[in-house]
Design a protein around this motif. Structure first.
Motif, PDB file in Angstrom:
ATOM      1  N   THR A 247     -45.278  98.036 -19.154  1.00  0.00           N
ATOM      2  CA  THR A 247     -45.373  97.792 -18.725  1.00  0.00           C
ATOM      3  C   THR A 247     -46.555  98.016 -17.474  1.00  0.00           C
ATOM      4  N   CYS A 248     -46.292  98.806 -16.232  1.00  0.00           N
ATOM      5  CA  CYS A 248     -47.734  97.765 -15.082  1.00  0.00           C
ATOM      6  C   CYS A 248     -47.413  99.126 -13.401  1.00  0.00           C
ATOM      7  N   LEU A 249     -48.145  99.361 -13.432  1.00  0.00           N
ATOM      8  CA  LEU A 249     -48.132 100.181 -12.592  1.00  0.00           C
ATOM      9  C   LEU A 249     -47.868  99.236 -11.370  1.00  0.00           C
ATOM     10  N   PHE A 250     -47.758  98.626 -10.818  1.00  0.00           N
ATOM     11  CA  PHE A 250     -47.513  97.604  -9.527  1.00  0.00           C
ATOM     12  C   PHE A 250     -46.607  96.580  -9.531  1.00  0.00           C
ATOM     13  N   SER A 251     -45.926  96.315  -9.016  1.00  0.00           N
ATOM     14  CA  SER A 251     -45.531  94.787  -9.205  1.00  0.00           C
ATOM     15  C   SER A 251     -45.510  93.959  -8.550  1.00  0.00           C
ATOM     16  N   VAL A 252     -46.366  92.186  -9.574  1.00  0.00           N
ATOM     17  CA  VAL A 252     -46.515  91.741  -9.480  1.00  0.00           C
ATOM     18  C   VAL A 252     -46.121  90.479  -8.916  1.00  0.00           C
ATOM     19  N   ALA A 253     -45.915  89.183  -8.188  1.00  0.00           N
ATOM     20  CA  ALA A 253     -44.857  88.378  -8.315  1.00  0.00           C
ATOM     21  C   ALA A 253     -45.789  86.746  -9.103  1.00  0.00           C
ATOM     22  N   ALA A 254     -44.504  87.117  -9.580  1.00  0.00           N
ATOM     23  CA  ALA A 254     -43.813  85.478 -10.344  1.00  0.00           C
ATOM     24  C   ALA A 254     -44.983  84.262  -9.206  1.00  0.00           C
ATOM     25  N   GLN A 255     -46.225  83.814 -10.057  1.00  0.00           N
ATOM     26  CA  GLN A 255     -46.479  82.652  -9.529  1.00  0.00           C
ATOM     27  C   GLN A 255     -45.580  81.511  -9.933  1.00  0.00           C
ATOM     28  N   ALA A 256     -45.540  81.137  -8.908  1.00  0.00           N
ATOM     29  CA  ALA A 256     -44.582  79.182  -8.289  1.00  0.00           C
ATOM     30  C   ALA A 256     -45.034  78.472  -8.977  1.00  0.00           C
ATOM     31  N   ALA A 257     -44.141  77.469 -10.002  1.00  0.00           N
ATOM     32  CA  ALA A 257     -44.195  76.515 -10.093  1.00  0.00           C
ATOM     33  C   ALA A 257     -44.761  75.108  -9.434  1.00  0.00           C
ATOM     34  N   SER A 258     -45.397  74.366  -9.913  1.00  0.00           N
ATOM     35  CA  SER A 258     -44.773  73.640  -9.028  1.00  0.00           C
ATOM     36  C   SER A 258     -43.982  72.295  -9.346  1.00  0.00           C
ATOM     37  N   PRO A 259     -43.021  71.288  -9.569  1.00  0.00           N
ATOM     38  CA  PRO A 259     -42.208  70.503  -9.472  1.00  0.00           C
ATOM     39  C   PRO A 259     -42.571  70.100 -10.912  1.00  0.00           C
ATOM     40  N   GLU A 260     -44.139  69.864 -11.182  1.00  0.00           N
ATOM     41  CA  GLU A 260     -43.959  69.023 -12.002  1.00  0.00           C
ATOM     42  C   GLU A 260     -44.815  69.336 -13.414  1.00  0.00           C
ATOM     43  N   THR A 261     -44.761  71.114 -13.271  1.00  0.00           N
ATOM     44  CA  THR A 261     -45.482  72.579 -14.671  1.00  0.00           C
ATOM     45  C   THR A 261     -43.555  72.896 -14.787  1.00  0.00           C
ATOM     46  N   VAL A 262     -42.453  72.642 -13.674  1.00  0.00           N
ATOM     47  CA  VAL A 262     -41.802  72.771 -14.418  1.00  0.00           C
ATOM     48  C   VAL A 262     -40.535  72.175 -15.240  1.00  0.00           C
ATOM     49  N   LEU A 263     -40.808  70.389 -14.868  1.00  0.00           N
ATOM     50  CA  LEU A 263     -40.470  69.157 -15.323  1.00  0.00           C
ATOM     51  C   LEU A 263     -41.082  69.292 -17.179  1.00  0.00           C
ATOM     52  N   GLN A 264     -42.363  69.600 -16.677  1.00  0.00           N
ATOM     53  CA  GLN A 264     -42.898  69.777 -18.479  1.00  0.00           C
ATOM     54  C   GLN A 264     -42.253  70.685 -19.233  1.00  0.00           C
ATOM     55  N   SER A 265     -42.191  71.974 -18.870  1.00  0.00           N
ATOM     56  CA  SER A 265     -41.376  73.104 -19.391  1.00  0.00           C
ATOM     57  C   SER A 265     -40.373  72.842 -19.891  1.00  0.00           C
ATOM     58  N   LYS A 266     -39.326  72.156 -19.157  1.00  0.00           N
ATOM     59  CA  LYS A 266     -38.171  71.748 -19.036  1.00  0.00           C
ATOM     60  C   LYS A 266     -38.519  70.514 -20.928  1.00  0.00           C
ATOM     61  N   LEU A 267     -39.050  69.394 -20.252  1.00  0.00           N
ATOM     62  CA  LEU A 267     -39.138  68.166 -21.728  1.00  0.00           C
ATOM     63  C   LEU A 267     -40.001  68.958 -23.176  1.00  0.00           C
ATOM     64  N   ARG A 268     -40.473  70.469 -23.017  1.00  0.00           N
ATOM     65  CA  ARG A 268     -41.132  70.753 -24.176  1.00  0.00           C
ATOM     66  C   ARG A 268     -39.500  71.583 -24.676  1.00  0.00           C
ATOM     67  N   ALA A 269     -38.908  71.740 -24.051  1.00  0.00           N
ATOM     68  CA  ALA A 269     -37.614  72.718 -24.031  1.00  0.00           C
ATOM     69  C   ALA A 269     -36.942  71.689 -24.814  1.00  0.00           C
ATOM     70  N   VAL A 270     -36.184  70.920 -24.519  1.00  0.00           N
ATOM     71  CA  VAL A 270     -35.933  69.565 -24.502  1.00  0.00           C
ATOM     72  C   VAL A 270     -35.995  68.990 -26.319  1.00  0.00           C
ATOM     73  N   SER A 271     -37.556  68.725 -26.003  1.00  0.00           N
ATOM     74  CA  SER A 271     -38.646  68.166 -27.577  1.00  0.00           C
ATOM     75  C   SER A 271     -37.885  69.188 -28.385  1.00  0.00           C
ATOM     76  N   THR A 272     -37.825  70.755 -28.189  1.00  0.00           N
ATOM     77  CA  THR A 272     -37.689  71.929 -29.402  1.00  0.00           C
ATOM     78  C   THR A 272     -36.424  71.764 -29.540  1.00  0.00           C
ATOM     79  N   ILE A 273     -35.336  71.667 -28.882  1.00  0.00           N
ATOM     80  CA  ILE A 273     -33.454  71.946 -28.953  1.00  0.00           C
ATOM     81  C   ILE A 273     -33.477  70.221 -29.758  1.00  0.00           C
ATOM     82  N   LEU A 274     -33.812  69.350 -29.542  1.00  0.00           N
ATOM     83  CA  LEU A 274     -33.828  67.767 -30.563  1.00  0.00           C
ATOM     84  C   LEU A 274     -34.134  68.268 -32.407  1.00  0.00           C
TER      85      LEU A 274
END
Length: 510
Positions: A38-65
């Motif tokens: 809970t917070c007092l004000f709605s704060v927007a999520a920080q837009a992630a770069s394509p590279e950040t999203v890719l690295q997150s997906k790769l970490r997910a893939v490694s965890t799945i495997l």
């Protein structure tokens, strides 16, 4: 807290009620755990770069495997993603041998099984470019025998129809050598082929044939004056710098750079190791061993050559010819095959390459030519699917790889980033419930989160997307992008995220 929420003038009544409901639900969901969502004000999520999203997906893939391989008790495995001339990701699991315990590395050689057929096909086409092989000449022209496969139509078994598995040759030879790995030598193979009489009519039906590809090793030797092993090593492996690749099984290196294969598990969950053997005359069909690093270089060669105007092992036009569909069934209901290269359909996308299944090992080598992206998967167990794992890796990362490739430096830094925005990195991780297989990996999208189940047969088809609402609260998006149920994170007294409630189930951060 109630007074603060009540007296914030900029909040309308509906918004105050929503915050009140979230806050009051905390004891019911988390007990005594401190929730900082809970917070007092709605704060927007920080837009992630394509590279950040890719690295997150790769970490997910490694965890799945990691979860799948551990659950299936796979001794060893290796994976890679290649983007044009770069190996952008690799993952190794387990050991080269259960008794020795040496860890798998990027240079560990695995039996690549029928992916060996690609090297055999390239050797054949190299000799065809030199005029030493006629793709449409009868096979017996190269075998040094007057007898050979025959059928009533008079259509000859040829190099061309063998490469597309429409020669009419059966899958295997007379003896069941895959049971005891007692493969025939060259003389025994030629005698087997010479005695054949009853064959399917070439080009009438698709019939995968290890026997046919083994025979092409004899063709290579007859046309080149070298044995199959020497020709492939000098003209392909050495030319491409594939130093950890051999044309038969290097069992003398088990635990020192070669991964031993293991058969399916018995009722006690035990695996029997594959004993030392040679593929002999069947090496052209299934006998090559290679590493992730070498196969990544091999894949990059494909992407490089297709766009080149210069010869490198083959002429560019020859490789393009090999990777065109040369045969499909009369009703388009049989496999589509090139010359040595197989097709895969990933949804509406056509992939080229080959898979492999042989004693103790499975392999997948597959690439998307138009995007210059490919995946390699190898494992030392006969009861897991390399093709399923490779497709999961591709489906989970293909769009992100394309986004990174297109992104400029300016595009990679979002203008949405502000000092007041919420970074989604802290939410990423593996969440689980003891004694159940509800594990999920939660990672970052451009402006939200995704959650993927680790123990699904096709995790890539079950990815849930979440929009950041405020604080530690996210909303699942339906396929039509309308809002569904919330996902709530909780924190400990130090402000660290420790749990998530998703779909009514509380999961612990690993």
């Amino acid at each position: 807290m109630f007074d603060v929420l009540t007296n914030v003038g900029r909040f309308d009544q509906d918004l105050r009620n929503r915050y009140f409901e979230v806050f009051m639900s905390v004891p019911r969901i988390f007990g005594s755990v401190l929730l900082a969502s809970t917070c007092l004000f709605s704060v927007a999520a920080q837009a992630a770069s394509p590279e950040t999203v890719l690295q997150s997906k790769l970490r997910a893939v490694s965890t799945i495997l990691d979860a799948k391989l551990e659950k299936e008790a796979v001794p060893g495995a290796a994976f890679a993603i290649v983007s044009d001339q770069e190996k952008v990701w690799s993952y190794q699991y387990g050991v080269e041998d259960l008794e020795i315990g040496t860890s798998v590395t990027e240079d560990t050689a695995f039996s690549i099984c029928s992916v060996s057929k690609l090297f055999t096909g390239i050797a054949v086409m190299d000799l065809e470019e030199q005029g030493a092989i006629d793709l449409d000449a009868p096979l017996i022209q190269y075998l040094g025998t007057d007898a050979g496969p025959s059928n009533a139509s008079g259509e000859p078994v040829s190099v061309r129809n063998i490469l597309s598995h429409v020669s009419g040759l059966p899958r295997e030879g007379e003896t069941d050598f895959w049971v005891d790995n007692n493969f025939p030598d060259d003389a025994e193979l030629r005698a087997d082929i010479a005695d054949r009489e009853d064959w399917y009519v070439p080009f009438d039906h698709w019939q995968y044939s290890n026997l046919g590809l083994a025979a092409l090793g004899q063709v290579i030797s007859a046309a080149s004056g070298q044995n199959f092993h020497d020709y492939v090593k000098s003209e392909i492996l050495d030319a491409l710098g594939m130093e950890n690749t051999t044309t038969d099984m290097p069992f003398d290196r088990v635990g020192e750079g070669f991964a031993r294969g293991y058969y399916v598990r018995n009722s006690k969950g035990e695996r029997k190791p594959v004993q030392s053997h040679s593929f002999k005359a069947f090496a052209p069909a299934a006998g090559i061993a290679s590493s992730i690093n070498d196969l990544a270089s091999f894949m990059s060669w494909h992407f490089r050559l297709r766009d080149s105007d210069a010869e490198e092992v083959l002429e560019p036009s020859t490789l393009r010819q090999m990777q065109r569909v040369h045969w499909t069934g009369e009703d388009f209901d049989e496999p589509k095959w090139g010359l040595a290269y197989a097709t895969r359909r990933y949804g509406k996308k056509t992939m080229w390459g080959h898979g492999g299944y042989c004693p103790g090992s499975v392999t997948e080598f597959v690439m998307r030519n138009s995007d210059k992206v490919g995946v390699i998967a190898m494992a030392t167990a006969n009861d897991v699917s390399a093709s399923q794992m490779a497709r999961m890796v591709y489906d989970m990362t293909a769009s992100e790889l394309k986004a990174v490739k297109k992104a400029s430096d300016e595009d990679s830094t979002s203008s949405e980033d502000t000092k007041d925005s919420v970074s989604l990195e802290e939410f990423e991780g593996h969440y689980y419930r003891p004694n159940y297989d509800w594990d999920v990996y939660i990672g970052q999208t451009k402006e939200g989160l995704f959650a993927v189940p680790l123990h699904s047969d096709t995790p890539q088809d079950n990815v849930a997307l979440y929009r950041h609402e405020e604080g530690d609260r996210f909303i699942r998006l339906r396929k039509d992008e309308s809002d569904a149920e919330p996902m709530l994170f909780s924190r400990n007294g130090e402000g660290e995220i420790t749990e998530v409630v998703r779909g009514g189930y509380r999961l612990i951060r690993k």
